[in-house]
Design a protein around this motif. Structure first.
Motif, PDB file in Angstrom:
ATOM      1  N   MET A   1       0.963  -1.133   0.173  1.00 34.31           N
ATOM      2  CA  MET A   1       0.017  -0.046  -0.014  1.00 34.31           C
ATOM      3  C   MET A   1       0.968   1.141  -0.044  1.00 34.31           C
ATOM      4  SD  MET A   1      -2.840   1.217   2.987  1.00 34.31           S
ATOM      5  CE  MET A   1      -3.652  -0.375   2.648  1.00 34.31           C
ATOM      6  N   LYS A   2       0.547   2.494  -0.657  1.00 31.31           N
ATOM      7  CA  LYS A   2       1.364   3.361  -0.882  1.00 31.31           C
ATOM      8  C   LYS A   2       1.526   4.140   0.164  1.00 31.31           C
ATOM      9  CE  LYS A   2       1.445   7.663  -3.758  1.00 31.31           C
ATOM     10  NZ  LYS A   2       0.720   8.687  -4.357  1.00 31.31           N
ATOM     11  N   TYR A   3       0.488   4.257   1.342  1.00 32.98           N
ATOM     12  CA  TYR A   3       0.863   4.850   2.614  1.00 32.98           C
ATOM     13  C   TYR A   3       1.057   4.077   3.699  1.00 32.98           C
ATOM     14  CZ  TYR A   3      -0.654   8.484  -0.648  1.00 32.98           C
ATOM     15  OH  TYR A   3      -1.241   9.510  -1.520  1.00 32.98           O
ATOM     16  N   GLN A   4       1.444   2.798   3.448  1.00 29.39           N
ATOM     17  CA  GLN A   4       1.817   2.073   4.693  1.00 29.39           C
ATOM     18  C   GLN A   4       2.912   2.410   5.518  1.00 29.39           C
ATOM     19  OE1 GLN A   4       2.683  -1.865   3.011  1.00 29.39           O
ATOM     20  NE2 GLN A   4       1.113  -2.975   3.774  1.00 29.39           N
ATOM     21  N   THR A   5       3.778   3.221   5.007  1.00 27.32           N
ATOM     22  CA  THR A   5       4.863   3.696   5.946  1.00 27.32           C
ATOM     23  C   THR A   5       4.262   4.669   6.806  1.00 27.32           C
ATOM     24  OG1 THR A   5       6.621   3.766   4.312  1.00 27.32           O
ATOM     25  CG2 THR A   5       7.205   5.010   6.104  1.00 27.32           C
ATOM     26  N   ALA A   6       3.454   5.914   6.392  1.00 27.73           N
ATOM     27  CA  ALA A   6       2.799   6.598   7.349  1.00 27.73           C
ATOM     28  C   ALA A   6       1.981   5.941   8.472  1.00 27.73           C
ATOM     29  CB  ALA A   6       1.964   7.633   6.466  1.00 27.73           C
ATOM     30  N   ILE A   7       1.042   5.127   7.800  1.00 25.21           N
ATOM     31  CA  ILE A   7       0.298   4.315   8.651  1.00 25.21           C
ATOM     32  C   ILE A   7       1.062   3.508   9.706  1.00 25.21           C
ATOM     33  CG2 ILE A   7      -1.800   2.717   9.051  1.00 25.21           C
ATOM     34  CD1 ILE A   7      -2.501   3.562   6.164  1.00 25.21           C
ATOM     35  N   ALA A   8       1.887   2.914   9.242  1.00 23.73           N
ATOM     36  CA  ALA A   8       2.844   2.199  10.345  1.00 23.73           C
ATOM     37  C   ALA A   8       3.580   3.059  11.358  1.00 23.73           C
ATOM     38  CB  ALA A   8       3.736   1.246   9.619  1.00 23.73           C
ATOM     39  N   ALA A   9       3.866   4.367  10.943  1.00 25.63           N
ATOM     40  CA  ALA A   9       4.415   5.139  11.816  1.00 25.63           C
ATOM     41  C   ALA A   9       3.626   5.738  12.769  1.00 25.63           C
ATOM     42  CB  ALA A   9       4.854   6.387  10.986  1.00 25.63           C
ATOM     43  N   THR A 138      -5.140   8.981  10.253  1.00 22.00           N
ATOM     44  CA  THR A 138      -4.978   7.431   9.976  1.00 22.00           C
ATOM     45  C   THR A 138      -6.283   6.788   9.795  1.00 22.00           C
ATOM     46  OG1 THR A 138      -2.762   7.470  11.101  1.00 22.00           O
ATOM     47  CG2 THR A 138      -3.741   5.463  10.616  1.00 22.00           C
ATOM     48  N   LEU A 139      -7.027   7.429  10.637  1.00 25.07           N
ATOM     49  CA  LEU A 139      -8.290   6.497  10.640  1.00 25.07           C
ATOM     50  C   LEU A 139      -9.393   6.859   9.620  1.00 25.07           C
ATOM     51  CD1 LEU A 139      -9.212   6.632  14.525  1.00 25.07           C
ATOM     52  CD2 LEU A 139      -8.612   4.644  13.141  1.00 25.07           C
ATOM     53  N   ALA A 140      -9.121   8.193   9.340  1.00 20.86           N
ATOM     54  CA  ALA A 140     -10.080   8.820   8.145  1.00 20.86           C
ATOM     55  C   ALA A 140      -9.192   8.151   6.890  1.00 20.86           C
ATOM     56  CB  ALA A 140      -9.532  10.422   8.111  1.00 20.86           C
ATOM     57  N   LEU A 141      -8.114   7.933   6.557  1.00 20.77           N
ATOM     58  CA  LEU A 141      -7.338   7.594   5.415  1.00 20.77           C
ATOM     59  C   LEU A 141      -7.942   6.051   5.345  1.00 20.77           C
ATOM     60  CD1 LEU A 141      -5.546   7.840   3.341  1.00 20.77           C
ATOM     61  CD2 LEU A 141      -3.778   7.100   4.606  1.00 20.77           C
ATOM     62  N   HIS A 142      -8.060   5.242   6.360  1.00 22.50           N
ATOM     63  CA  HIS A 142      -8.682   3.841   6.387  1.00 22.50           C
ATOM     64  C   HIS A 142      -9.711   3.863   5.796  1.00 22.50           C
ATOM     65  CE1 HIS A 142      -5.445   1.466   7.847  1.00 22.50           C
ATOM     66  NE2 HIS A 142      -5.291   2.123   8.986  1.00 22.50           N
ATOM     67  N   ASN A 160      -0.637  12.061   1.682  1.00 23.26           N
ATOM     68  CA  ASN A 160       0.585  12.987   1.563  1.00 23.26           C
ATOM     69  C   ASN A 160       0.703  13.630   2.736  1.00 23.26           C
ATOM     70  OD1 ASN A 160       1.308  12.066  -0.764  1.00 23.26           O
ATOM     71  ND2 ASN A 160       0.034  13.458  -1.986  1.00 23.26           N
ATOM     72  N   GLN A 161      -0.419  14.369   3.405  1.00 26.03           N
ATOM     73  CA  GLN A 161      -0.342  15.056   4.754  1.00 26.03           C
ATOM     74  C   GLN A 161      -0.008  14.429   5.778  1.00 26.03           C
ATOM     75  OE1 GLN A 161      -4.200  17.303   5.173  1.00 26.03           O
ATOM     76  NE2 GLN A 161      -4.187  16.782   7.423  1.00 26.03           N
ATOM     77  N   LEU A 162      -0.546  12.991   5.685  1.00 32.11           N
ATOM     78  CA  LEU A 162      -0.143  12.138   6.639  1.00 32.11           C
ATOM     79  C   LEU A 162       1.437  11.803   6.870  1.00 32.11           C
ATOM     80  CD1 LEU A 162      -1.237  10.478   9.334  1.00 32.11           C
ATOM     81  CD2 LEU A 162      -1.800   8.504   7.519  1.00 32.11           C
ATOM     82  N   VAL A 163       2.098  11.527   5.588  1.00 27.40           N
ATOM     83  CA  VAL A 163       3.370  11.408   5.437  1.00 27.40           C
ATOM     84  C   VAL A 163       4.235  12.688   6.042  1.00 27.40           C
ATOM     85  CG1 VAL A 163       5.219  11.277   3.711  1.00 27.40           C
ATOM     86  CG2 VAL A 163       3.277   9.536   3.711  1.00 27.40           C
ATOM     87  N   TRP A 164       3.642  13.586   5.629  1.00 23.86           N
ATOM     88  CA  TRP A 164       4.374  15.081   6.283  1.00 23.86           C
ATOM     89  C   TRP A 164       4.309  15.265   7.577  1.00 23.86           C
ATOM     90  CZ3 TRP A 164       7.956  18.329   4.670  1.00 23.86           C
ATOM     91  CH2 TRP A 164       8.103  19.547   5.000  1.00 23.86           C
TER      92      TRP A 164
END
Length: 202
Positions: A1-9, A138-142, A160-164
């Motif tokens: 998943m593209k945003y796995q890193t941000a979610i895992a963070a 994160t919940l909103a992204l899910h 992208n916002q979450l990553v930042w």
């Protein structure tokens, strides 16, 4: 998943907040080192009593200027110790001047230390707010990813916002870890300068 890193963070974020809260008296204290609100005079000074010079160092322009120079961490310790020796060797009342000088250093470095402690706790409160924002995003992204059909533009924006946000949070955590060493460095500087003054007036 593209945003796995941000979610895992997010899991790293939640693990970081609250790790150092060993002392319930200081819930916002982020450091592994125990919080000591003020430096104890007895821990850094074994010279003559300072009761008779308390606060008076501010009335002496020469002492005030020297205190400001010695208290500044940008002044190398060796240079500070040399300046103490030069000043006291030229003083008419070596003991009195030494007491005034240390009283000024004690007040100044304690104040400097308090600013660092307050700053650390202020940043910790901001980090707690940032962690909560990361959690809700994160919940909103899910939720967005579970929609049918998914709105990829919204997913990308929020991702992208979450990553930042996560990157800023982690950068702040690194700064906090560094700043946590500063109170100890101030303690050590005050002790070393106090010892130099004591040696000069003995």
């Amino acid at each position: 998943m593209k945003y796995q890193t941000a979610i895992a963070a997010w899991f790293a974020v939640t693990a970081t907040i609250g790790v150092a809260h060993a002392d319930p008296r200081y819930p916002d204290w982020p450091c592994t080192q125990a919080k000591v609100p003020e430096i104890s005079l007895a821990a850094v000074w074994a010279g003559p009593p300072l009761d008779d010079v308390s606060g008076k160092w501010k009335d002496d322009a020469k002492v005030s200027a020297l205190v400001a120079k010695l208290a500044a961490r940008r002044t190398p310790l060796e240079e500070a110790q040399k300046a103490i020796a030069e000043y006291l060797n030229g003083a008419a009342d070596k003991t009195g001047s030494g007491k005034l000088l240390f009283a000024g250093l004690f007040d100044s470095l304690n104040a400097q230390r308090s600013q660092v402690l307050n700053g650390l706790e202020r940043v910790t409160r901001k980090q707690r707010e940032a962690a909560e924002k990361i959690r809700s995003d994160t919940l909103a992204l899910h939720a967005l990813q579970g929609e049918t059909p998914p709105d990829q533009a919204k997913i990308d924006d929020l991702g992208n916002q979450l990553v930042w946000q996560t990157r800023i949070f982690e950068d702040r955590q690194r700064v906090i870890k560094f700043v946590c060493e500063v109170p100890t460095a101030i303690d050590q500087r005050l002790f070393a300068l106090g010892r130099t003054i004591q040696q000069e007036i003995e």
